[in-house]
Design an enzyme around this catalytic site. Structure first.
Site, mmCIF file in Angstrom:
data_model
loop_
_atom_site.group_PDB
_atom_site.id
_atom_site.type_symbol
_atom_site.label_atom_id
_atom_site.label_comp_id
_atom_site.label_asym_id
_atom_site.label_seq_id
_atom_site.Cartn_x
_atom_site.Cartn_y
_atom_site.Cartn_z
ATOM 1 N N GLU A 1 0.837 -1.203 0.000
ATOM 2 C CA GLU A 1 0.000 0.000 0.000
ATOM 3 C C GLU A 1 0.866 1.246 0.000
ATOM 4 O OE1 GLU A 1 -3.209 1.835 3.118
ATOM 5 O OE2 GLU A 1 -3.316 -0.322 2.750
ATOM 6 N N GLU B 1 -3.117 10.917 2.639
ATOM 7 C CA GLU B 1 -4.275 11.114 3.513
ATOM 8 C C GLU B 1 -4.293 12.545 4.043
ATOM 9 O OE1 GLU B 1 -5.508 7.145 5.734
ATOM 10 O OE2 GLU B 1 -3.417 7.631 6.120
#
Length: 276
Positions: A121, A125
């Protein structure tokens, strides 16, 4: 230090199926034989969400996106809402450039997630109560035993203005950029000599979720700025546009006509991935 108890977007709120969908997978090739991942290959993707839906993305369960002059509208009114879109196809190294305005609001998180079937991943964010920073992060094979891989990057008014956020990912480096300026790089040597370096084909997920809900772990809510006050809803993120380039196992744009990526064994190493 990050206080997030899990990776990028919401397994912390596993009580909500909508939220868990942002990082869920159907088949993990580390443990079983899984279908091939369809590849973007030489297909260039440029989505202008101000003009409406883009065929490269599919709305996940519980998501009915709207579109306006600001792009795809991801709106949260209630605790367990988690609007999410994902690509059906994958990149195996490549670059994404996305123009977005993050959602404001305490406990509200806006995310851009590159994720593989074996839970490698790479993330961007934004925490809605922090209108001065963006956060980068990465994970390898779903390992959340530590939370020391995240970093914070100054950016002006991310919940009130649009910026271009980039991830360029090759076998040699992950480069996170804001408005064309590199803010962080990660090499395999910095990721345990490559052992925890993200290195398997990834799809792209766009999502907004509630980290400050009543079901959130205290550490998750603390990381997200506190528990969400839903009297201040709606909380809205705008995804204006995105371009996606699949390097197709190379370290630069490739013209090869790759159709799919297949895990050749259960090692989860880039060398095991077969491009067809």
């Amino acid at each position: 230090m990050f206080f997030k108890p899990i990776s990028a977007a919401a397994v912390a709120l596993a009580a909500s199926g909508l939220v868990a969908a942002q990082t869920s997978i159907k088949c993990n090739p580390l443990y079983m034989t899984c279908p091939a991942d369809p590849a973007f290959g030489s297909e260039g993707v440029n989505c202008d969400f101000t003009k409406g839906a883009c065929s490269a993305f599919q709305a996940l369960e519980g998501t009915t996106p709207e579109y306006n002059g600001n792009g795809a509208v991801f709106e949260i009114q209630r605790e367990f809402e988690a609007p999410t879109m994902a690509t059906a196809k994958y990149i195996f190294f490549g670059r994404i450039d996305i123009v977005l305005q993050a959602a404001p609001g305490r406990g509200i998180v806006t995310s851009v997630v590159l994720q593989s079937d074996d839970l490698d991943e790479i993330d961007w964010e934004w925490v809605g109560s922090d209108n001065a920073q963006a956060q980068s992060n990465y994970f390898s094979k779903g390992n959340t035993s530590t939370y020391d891989r995240g970093a914070y990057h100054p950016v002006g008014n991310p919940t009130g203005s649009f910026h271009t956020y980039t991830i360029e990912w090759t076998s040699k480096v992950v480069n996170w950029m804001i408005d064309g300026n590199s803010v962080r790089t990660l090499t395999p040597e910095q990721a345990n000599g490559g052992a925890t370096y993200p290195q398997t084909p990834m799809q792209i997920k766009l999502g907004t979720w509630v980290a400050g809900g009543t079901a959130s772990a205290p550490g998750t809510a603390q990381w997200a700025g506190g528990y969400t006050d839903f009297t201040a809803a709606p909380f809205i993120a705008y995804y204006k546009s995105i371009s996606i380039v699949d390097y197709a196992s190379s370290d630069a744009p490739s013209s090869s006509g790759v159709d799919e990526y297949v895990y050749g064994d259960r090692s989860g190493s880039s060398q095991s991935i077969q491009s067809h």
